[in-house]
Design a protein around this motif. Sequence first.
Motif, PDB file in Angstrom:
ATOM      1  N   MET A   1       0.859  -1.204   0.000  1.00  0.00           N
ATOM      2  CA  MET A   1       0.000   0.000   0.000  1.00  0.00           C
ATOM      3  C   MET A   1       0.893   1.251   0.000  1.00  0.00           C
ATOM      4  N   SER A   2       0.637   2.168  -0.893  1.00  0.00           N
ATOM      5  CA  SER A   2       1.424   3.398  -0.961  1.00  0.00           C
ATOM      6  C   SER A   2       1.259   4.209   0.306  1.00  0.00           C
ATOM      7  N   SER A   3       2.387   4.792   0.761  1.00  0.00           N
ATOM      8  CA  SER A   3       2.344   5.612   1.980  1.00  0.00           C
ATOM      9  C   SER A   3       1.457   6.822   1.809  1.00  0.00           C
ATOM     10  N   LEU A   4       1.219   7.236   0.571  1.00  0.00           N
ATOM     11  CA  LEU A   4       0.397   8.412   0.322  1.00  0.00           C
ATOM     12  C   LEU A   4      -1.044   8.190   0.769  1.00  0.00           C
ATOM     13  N   PHE A   5      -1.526   6.924   0.643  1.00  0.00           N
ATOM     14  CA  PHE A   5      -2.921   6.661   0.972  1.00  0.00           C
ATOM     15  C   PHE A   5      -3.104   6.066   2.358  1.00  0.00           C
ATOM     16  N   ALA A   6      -1.996   5.870   3.088  1.00  0.00           N
ATOM     17  CA  ALA A   6      -2.106   5.257   4.420  1.00  0.00           C
ATOM     18  C   ALA A   6      -2.990   6.059   5.358  1.00  0.00           C
ATOM     19  N   PRO A   7      -2.818   7.373   5.483  1.00  0.00           N
ATOM     20  CA  PRO A   7      -3.659   8.133   6.411  1.00  0.00           C
ATOM     21  C   PRO A   7      -5.144   8.049   6.073  1.00  0.00           C
ATOM     22  N   PHE A   8      -5.467   8.014   4.747  1.00  0.00           N
ATOM     23  CA  PHE A   8      -6.873   7.987   4.356  1.00  0.00           C
ATOM     24  C   PHE A   8      -7.508   6.627   4.663  1.00  0.00           C
ATOM     25  N   LEU A   9      -6.744   5.550   4.457  1.00  0.00           N
ATOM     26  CA  LEU A   9      -7.252   4.223   4.773  1.00  0.00           C
ATOM     27  C   LEU A   9      -7.488   4.084   6.266  1.00  0.00           C
ATOM     28  N   LEU A  10      -6.566   4.629   7.071  1.00  0.00           N
ATOM     29  CA  LEU A  10      -6.723   4.583   8.522  1.00  0.00           C
ATOM     30  C   LEU A  10      -7.973   5.346   8.951  1.00  0.00           C
ATOM     31  N   ALA A  11      -8.196   6.480   8.331  1.00  0.00           N
ATOM     32  CA  ALA A  11      -9.380   7.272   8.672  1.00  0.00           C
ATOM     33  C   ALA A  11     -10.660   6.514   8.300  1.00  0.00           C
ATOM     34  N   LEU A  12     -10.615   5.796   7.141  1.00  0.00           N
ATOM     35  CA  LEU A  12     -11.785   5.024   6.708  1.00  0.00           C
ATOM     36  C   LEU A  12     -12.083   3.897   7.693  1.00  0.00           C
ATOM     37  N   ILE A  13     -11.034   3.212   8.151  1.00  0.00           N
ATOM     38  CA  ILE A  13     -11.209   2.142   9.133  1.00  0.00           C
ATOM     39  C   ILE A  13     -11.832   2.701  10.406  1.00  0.00           C
ATOM     40  N   SER A  14     -11.360   3.888  10.800  1.00  0.00           N
ATOM     41  CA  SER A  14     -11.879   4.535  12.014  1.00  0.00           C
ATOM     42  C   SER A  14     -13.368   4.824  11.867  1.00  0.00           C
ATOM     43  N   ALA A  15     -13.763   5.311  10.700  1.00  0.00           N
ATOM     44  CA  ALA A  15     -15.174   5.669  10.490  1.00  0.00           C
ATOM     45  C   ALA A  15     -16.065   4.442  10.531  1.00  0.00           C
ATOM     46  N   VAL A  16     -15.570   3.317   9.950  1.00  0.00           N
ATOM     47  CA  VAL A  16     -16.379   2.104   9.912  1.00  0.00           C
ATOM     48  C   VAL A  16     -16.483   1.463  11.287  1.00  0.00           C
ATOM     49  N   SER A  17     -15.349   1.404  12.004  1.00  0.00           N
ATOM     50  CA  SER A  17     -15.330   0.701  13.298  1.00  0.00           C
ATOM     51  C   SER A  17     -15.793   1.566  14.443  1.00  0.00           C
ATOM     52  N   GLY A  18     -15.827   2.907  14.243  1.00  0.00           N
ATOM     53  CA  GLY A  18     -16.257   3.808  15.310  1.00  0.00           C
ATOM     54  C   GLY A  18     -15.219   3.989  16.385  1.00  0.00           C
ATOM     55  N   SER A  19     -13.954   3.679  16.095  1.00  0.00           N
ATOM     56  CA  SER A  19     -12.874   3.838  17.085  1.00  0.00           C
ATOM     57  C   SER A  19     -11.662   4.438  16.406  1.00  0.00           C
ATOM     58  N   GLU A  20     -10.643   4.787  17.222  1.00  0.00           N
ATOM     59  CA  GLU A  20      -9.411   5.335  16.684  1.00  0.00           C
ATOM     60  C   GLU A  20      -8.719   4.292  15.806  1.00  0.00           C
ATOM     61  N   PRO A  21      -8.128   4.659  14.665  1.00  0.00           N
ATOM     62  CA  PRO A  21      -7.443   3.688  13.827  1.00  0.00           C
ATOM     63  C   PRO A  21      -6.202   3.152  14.524  1.00  0.00           C
ATOM     64  N   THR A  22      -5.860   1.922  14.219  1.00  0.00           N
ATOM     65  CA  THR A  22      -4.648   1.337  14.764  1.00  0.00           C
ATOM     66  C   THR A  22      -3.502   1.651  13.819  1.00  0.00           C
ATOM     67  N   ALA A  23      -2.492   2.370  14.300  1.00  0.00           N
ATOM     68  CA  ALA A  23      -1.364   2.765  13.466  1.00  0.00           C
ATOM     69  C   ALA A  23      -0.089   2.552  14.249  1.00  0.00           C
ATOM     70  N   ALA A  25       4.280   3.475  14.700  1.00  0.00           N
ATOM     71  CA  ALA A  25       5.106   4.692  14.742  1.00  0.00           C
ATOM     72  C   ALA A  25       5.518   5.130  13.343  1.00  0.00           C
ATOM     73  N   GLY A  26       5.757   4.167  12.434  1.00  0.00           N
ATOM     74  CA  GLY A  26       6.141   4.523  11.066  1.00  0.00           C
ATOM     75  C   GLY A  26       5.036   5.272  10.348  1.00  0.00           C
ATOM     76  N   ASP A  27       3.794   4.835  10.538  1.00  0.00           N
ATOM     77  CA  ASP A  27       2.654   5.552   9.933  1.00  0.00           C
ATOM     78  C   ASP A  27       2.573   6.978  10.457  1.00  0.00           C
ATOM     79  N   CYS A  28       2.846   7.135  11.756  1.00  0.00           N
ATOM     80  CA  CYS A  28       2.802   8.465  12.382  1.00  0.00           C
ATOM     81  C   CYS A  28       3.816   9.407  11.745  1.00  0.00           C
ATOM     82  N   VAL A  29       5.041   8.911  11.575  1.00  0.00           N
ATOM     83  CA  VAL A  29       6.099   9.740  10.982  1.00  0.00           C
ATOM     84  C   VAL A  29       5.735  10.145   9.558  1.00  0.00           C
ATOM     85  N   LYS A  30       5.245   9.163   8.763  1.00  0.00           N
ATOM     86  CA  LYS A  30       4.883   9.463   7.370  1.00  0.00           C
ATOM     87  C   LYS A  30       3.746  10.479   7.297  1.00  0.00           C
TER      88      LYS A  30
END
Length: 736
Positions: A1-23, A25-30
Motif C-alpha cells: 500500500m502506498s504511503s500516500l494513501f495510508a492516512p486515508f485508509l486509517l481514517a476510513l477504518i476509524s469511520a467504519v469501526s467507530g474507534s481510533e485507527p490502529t497505526a 510509529a512509522g505511519d505516524c512519521v509518514k
Amino acid sequence: MSSLFAPFLLALISAVSGSEPTANAGDCVKARQQQSESAASVCRSALTLARERNDHSAALTALFQLAILAREAGRYAEAERLHAEIQRTPEFSGQWLNQYRLAREQGILAHVRRNSSSALTFFRGALALASQHDDPALIARSHNDLGNAYRHIGAHQEALDAYTTSLEMKRNLGEEQLGSTLNNIADLLTDLGDLGRAEDFYEQALTHHRRADAHHHVAHSTESLARLLAEQERGEEAMALAREAYATFQKMDRPPDEVRTAVQLAGIADGLERQKEVTRWLETARATATLSGIDLPPRWFSIQARRLAASGQADTALALLEGALEEASAWPGDRRLQILEQVADLHEETGDLEAALAWHRRYNTESLARAQRERDRELNRSRVLFEVSEKQREIERLAADNRMQDLELANQRNRSALIAIGGATGMGSILLVAVGLHRRRNRREAERRERLQQVIEGHKASARSLRTSREQLQQLLDLGTDALLSLDANDRIVFANQAACRLLELDSLPEDSTLDQLFGEGTWQRLQAERRDVAVTTGRGTELRLDLEPLNLEEELQVVNIRTPDQHPHAAEELIPLINRHFSRIQSFGSVLQAALEQGGIQGDLYQRWASIDGDLQLLSEQLQPVQQDIRGEFRQDLVELMAGSLETWERATGKTRVDLAESSGIWRVTIDEGRLRTRAMDRYLSLAQLPKQPRWREVLRTAYFVLGECAGEDDGRIEAGIEKVKRNARRLGLA
C-alpha cells in the motif's frame, strides 16, 4: 500500500469501526511528514498501540511527532506538556540521541515563541551532546540552529560564524542539501554590506536548489539575487532574474510572492526608465492583490506616487500615499519612514510649507521612535547573550557539583566495603579504634566550628560598627527643614528624614524602596541624567521637584532634595556641597595634624589658627602636607592590597564574580555598560593608579569583613592582617 494513501485508509477504518485507527510509529512519521490532516489522529493511535505493547521506543517516536505537530499548529503549551511526557518515558534517559532530539525540539519551540535566551541555551545543550558523542552530522545541524537563533536577535557576526561552521562540516560529510545554509549566509552577508561575497553564496545556493529540484527555494534565492544586483545598478541582470522568480511563483500559484516580485520588477524597470514596463508590472501587482485579497507592499505606493507627481498629479499622489499610511500600520519601519519623507517632500514641492513641516515633524517623531527600538533591540541582544552565558555557567557549576557528589558516593561505597571486609575478617578491634577516632574528630570539628562562629560574629560586629558614620549623618539630616532622601550604592533609599516623610504624606518608607516605586518608572534614570529640577508627581497627584547631589563622605551616598516647585533647592545647592567641602578639608587637616604630632608636634601659632574656618583649614593642610606623604602612600597601597585580596578570596571560595560580590554585599554600585554588568567604583580600588584621591576606606573594610563572614575558614590570615594595617594607618592619618 502506498504511503500516500495510508492516512486515508486509517481514517476510513476509524469511520467504519467507530474507534481510533490502529497505526504504528512509522505511519505516524509518514503522516506528519506529508502534512496530512489526520496526522495527529494517526500519531495518537500509534502512541496508544505502543503503550499497549509496552514499546517505549515507538511511544517516544509518536510523542516526538505529536510535539512537532502541536508546535507547528501554534499549540505551544501542549508541545511543552508533550516534552515533559517524553522525559518521563523509560526509554528516554538511556539514549543520548533522544536527549539531543528533545533539547533541539525545546530550542525550536523557544525560538518560535521568541524566547531567544532559552532557545540558545537548548541549542547549545544539543550541540554539547552531539560533540560529546562525536556525531559530525548532528554537530553541523546544531550550528545551523544556533545561526538561526543568533540571527533572530540581530547578532549577525555570531550567526555568520555558526552558519559557516555548519556549512564546512556538511561539505566535509559530503552532504548535498546545502542550499538553505548557503542562502542564509548570503542574506547575512547582504545585511553586513559584503555584497560581493553575498552574490557568490546566492549563486551557490541556486546551484544546490536547482540540483534538488526545490522550485520554491530556487525562486526565493533568485529573487534575493535580483534585489542584490539591482542595488549594484546591474539592472538588466536583475530584471532577468526577477522575471524568472515571478514565473516560478506564478506557476506554483503563490499570490503573495507574485505581488512582491511584480513590484520588484516595477522598481527595476523604473531604474532602467522603461515606463511601459513599470505600468504593466504595477497593474499586474494590483490585479493579483485585489483578486487574492492581500495588501499591496509600500514600495508599490511609492513608485506609483512618484509617477503621478512626475505627470503633474501631485494632489492625487499625496492622496494615495496619505490614505495608504492611515490604513497600513503594519508596514516595516524603514519603508514607512520612506513614505513619510516622500509625503513631506511632495507637500514642499507643491508649496504647502505648513503641511510639509507637519509631515517632517511626524517623520522625525517616528524616526526617533524607530531608533529607540533599534537601541532596545541591541540592548536585548546583549541581554540575551549575557543570560545565555550565565545559564551556561550555571549548567557547568551543576555538572561540577554532580561530579563531586558522584565522587563522594564512590568514597562512601569504598568505606562501606572496607568496613564489611573488616567485619568479615573479625577485625573488631580496628573498628572500635575507628569509631573512637571518628568521635574524637567530630568533637574537634564541633570545637573548630564554634571558634569559627565566634570569628564570624566578630567580623559581623566590626562591619556593623562601620555603619556608625551613616547613622550620625542621618541624625544630622533629620535636624533640618529640607526634605531629604539618601540612596546607597544600589540606588535603594536607606534614609528619609522627617521632612521628607511629611512632604510625601508617609509615616515611613518601606524597606529597600526606590525612587521609581515612589514617583514612577524611569524617575531615577531621569534624575541621574538631569540632576536638577526634575518634575515628578506622587501617587496622590502632588507635583514636586527633585534635585540630586552626591555626598562625598566615607560611604558612597546620593542625597535627593525633594521640594515643591516654588521652593529653592537649598539642600542640593548649598547644604550638601557645604558638608562635602568642610568634610574634605577637616579630614585633610585631621590627617596632617595626627601625622605632625607623631613627628614631634606642630608650632603653637598653628594651633591658634586651628579654629579658623574654610580658607585657613586649607592653608594648614597645605603647610603640613609633606609630613604625611609617606604614611598616606602606605595607606593607599594597603587599601588596594586588602581589596584585591578580599576579591581573590571571594572568587576562590564561592566561584562567583566581583559583580556577585557587589550585589551580595550592597556596598558597591553595579551599572550596565554596553549590555554588560560593571563594577566601576569597586574596580578603582583594585589599582593604585585608579584609586580615588580621597578613598572611601571604610567601604573597603566593610567589604573585607563581609568576605570574612561569608567565606569563613578560607582566609589564610592575609585579609585580617590587611584590615589591621588599614585601621592602624587610618588612625595615624587622623581618619579614625
